[in-house]
Write a protein that holds these residues in place. Structure first.
Motif, PDB file in Angstrom:
ATOM      1  N   THR A 116       0.896  -1.068  -0.167  1.00  0.00           N
ATOM      2  CA  THR A 116       0.203   0.238   0.357  1.00  0.00           C
ATOM      3  C   THR A 116       1.190   1.527   0.234  1.00  0.00           C
ATOM      4  OG1 THR A 116      -1.716  -1.014   0.724  1.00  0.00           O
ATOM      5  CG2 THR A 116      -1.717   1.218   1.258  1.00  0.00           C
ATOM      6  N   PRO A 130      -0.320   4.282  -8.838  1.00  0.00           N
ATOM      7  CA  PRO A 130      -0.861   3.029  -8.090  1.00  0.00           C
ATOM      8  C   PRO A 130      -1.533   1.923  -9.169  1.00  0.00           C
ATOM      9  CG  PRO A 130      -2.052   5.168  -7.463  1.00  0.00           C
ATOM     10  CD  PRO A 130      -1.268   5.790  -8.862  1.00  0.00           C
ATOM     11  N   TYR A 131      -1.794   0.792  -8.991  1.00  0.00           N
ATOM     12  CA  TYR A 131      -2.018  -0.773  -9.902  1.00  0.00           C
ATOM     13  C   TYR A 131      -3.179  -1.134  -9.232  1.00  0.00           C
ATOM     14  CZ  TYR A 131       0.780  -3.435  -6.876  1.00  0.00           C
ATOM     15  OH  TYR A 131       1.583  -3.875  -6.278  1.00  0.00           O
ATOM     16  N   PHE A 132      -3.430  -0.825  -8.492  1.00  0.00           N
ATOM     17  CA  PHE A 132      -4.592  -2.310  -7.821  1.00  0.00           C
ATOM     18  C   PHE A 132      -4.726  -0.615  -6.577  1.00  0.00           C
ATOM     19  CE2 PHE A 132      -6.320  -5.738  -4.775  1.00  0.00           C
ATOM     20  CZ  PHE A 132      -6.638  -6.285  -5.988  1.00  0.00           C
ATOM     21  N   ASP A 133      -6.236  -1.154  -6.886  1.00  0.00           N
ATOM     22  CA  ASP A 133      -7.110  -0.862  -5.201  1.00  0.00           C
ATOM     23  C   ASP A 133      -8.027  -2.036  -4.457  1.00  0.00           C
ATOM     24  OD1 ASP A 133      -7.880   1.800  -6.388  1.00  0.00           O
ATOM     25  OD2 ASP A 133      -9.374   1.510  -7.364  1.00  0.00           O
ATOM     26  N   GLU A 231      -7.295   2.085   0.606  1.00  0.00           N
ATOM     27  CA  GLU A 231      -6.178   2.396   0.539  1.00  0.00           C
ATOM     28  C   GLU A 231      -6.001   1.860  -1.265  1.00  0.00           C
ATOM     29  OE1 GLU A 231      -3.998  -0.881   2.705  1.00  0.00           O
ATOM     30  OE2 GLU A 231      -5.571  -0.366   4.371  1.00  0.00           O
ATOM     31  N   GLN A 232      -4.624   2.232  -2.061  1.00  0.00           N
ATOM     32  CA  GLN A 232      -4.131   1.564  -2.972  1.00  0.00           C
ATOM     33  C   GLN A 232      -2.647   0.637  -3.186  1.00  0.00           C
ATOM     34  OE1 GLN A 232      -4.711   5.590  -4.889  1.00  0.00           O
ATOM     35  NE2 GLN A 232      -5.941   4.474  -6.734  1.00  0.00           N
ATOM     36  N   TYR A 233      -1.897  -0.337  -4.575  1.00  0.00           N
ATOM     37  CA  TYR A 233      -1.354  -0.013  -3.823  1.00  0.00           C
ATOM     38  C   TYR A 233       0.114   0.008  -5.155  1.00  0.00           C
ATOM     39  CZ  TYR A 233      -3.077  -5.179  -2.044  1.00  0.00           C
ATOM     40  OH  TYR A 233      -3.196  -5.511  -1.036  1.00  0.00           O
TER      41      TYR A 233
END
Length: 276
Positions: A116, A130-133, A231-233
């Motif tokens: 995150t 970011p690439y993932f929520d 959060e985002q990755y």
């Protein structure tokens, strides 16, 4: 005697030559890194070296053959392909990843560990877009009726150490004055084992990771509740140390979102992509 000394001297010179040649051979084998045609510096020539922490399925884990596979692996491969190199993965403790120590020491070029993006981590790492929520899940054994952290008063709640899940639970326990005993484990596998063996009553962690565990182990645990933490990755590179690599990663992510490549990776590892 003179002849014998000459022989000894000759042998010493020959040995010195052998050692010198051996030294050259040794230097030839040493990999001092490389630079791609685009000017991206890599710790190993021809390879994009990734630091991750196993297991963290579906983002990274080993398949039956021992190969590391997962959502993050495929995402980093987008950048590796753009650079014309192959990806090499290093399994290392998450603490060294999130602190920036592994990137600073040259252990890897990029970190991809379902990580995150946080303000604290941005101080020591340069993150990609970011690439993932992600959201956090409250997971409990089948049959338990826990829905909130307050329901766990007087009970043990497991988390993976050094994660945002741990941070969230600490924050909520303090803000709500909850009487919950939080137990931190070194990795996700340890949390999962503790939950299924009754060492803890429930656990908090990233929703997609627990969904994957539930699919692989039906009838053991369920997602009892969720926390939308926003959060985002992000992928990470050395702070201030590799701007061209970061640029390449962002370009690869942007391209994948427009050409359908990202959706294919998402559906492969997570499932149907939610509509917005």
């Amino acid at each position: 005697m003179a002849k014998l000394q000459g022989v000894r001297r000759g042998a010493a010179l020959a040995m010195g030559t052998v050692l010198a040649v051996a030294g050259l051979v040794g230097c030839a084998k040493e990999d001092t890194g490389g630079t791609t045609a685009d000017g991206v510096k890599l710790v190993q020539a021809g390879k994009l070296t990734t630091c991750t922490h196993l297991p963290y399925s579906p983002f990274q884990s080993k398949d039956a053959s021992g190969k590391v596979v997962g959502f993050d692996v495929d995402i980093v491969d987008l950048a590796a392909k753009k650079l014309g190199v192959t990806q090499e993965i290093v399994d290392t403790p998450f603490e060294g990843i999130k602190s920036g120590a592994d990137l600073n020491s040259g252990k890897c070029d990029v970190a991809a560990a379902g990580m995150t993006i946080t303000e604290a981590r941005k101080e020591v790492l340069d993150f990609s877009t970011p690439y993932f929520d992600a959201t956090q899940a409250l997971v409990a054994p089948v049959g338990k009726t826990y829905k909130t952290l307050a329901d766990l008063a007087g009970k043990r709640l497991g988390v993976q150490g050094a994660t945002t899940g741990e941070d969230y639970v600490k924050q909520q326990v303090q803000q709500q004055s909850l009487k919950v005993e939080m137990v931190s484990y070194k990795d996700l596998a340890a949390v999962q084992q503790a939950l299924t063996t009754g060492q803890i009553e429930a656990a908090v962690g990233d929703l997609p990771v627990w969904n994957e565990y539930i699919r692989a182990n039906p009838g053991k645990v369920v997602v009892a509740g969720g926390f939308d933490t926003g959060e985002q990755y992000g992928l990470a590179v050395k702070k201030g140390g590799n701007p061209k690599l970061l640029e390449t990663i962002n370009q690869a992510l942007a391209q994948a979102r427009t050409d359908g490549g990202y959706d294919k990776i998402y559906e492969k590892w997570i499932g149907p992509k939610p509509t917005v």
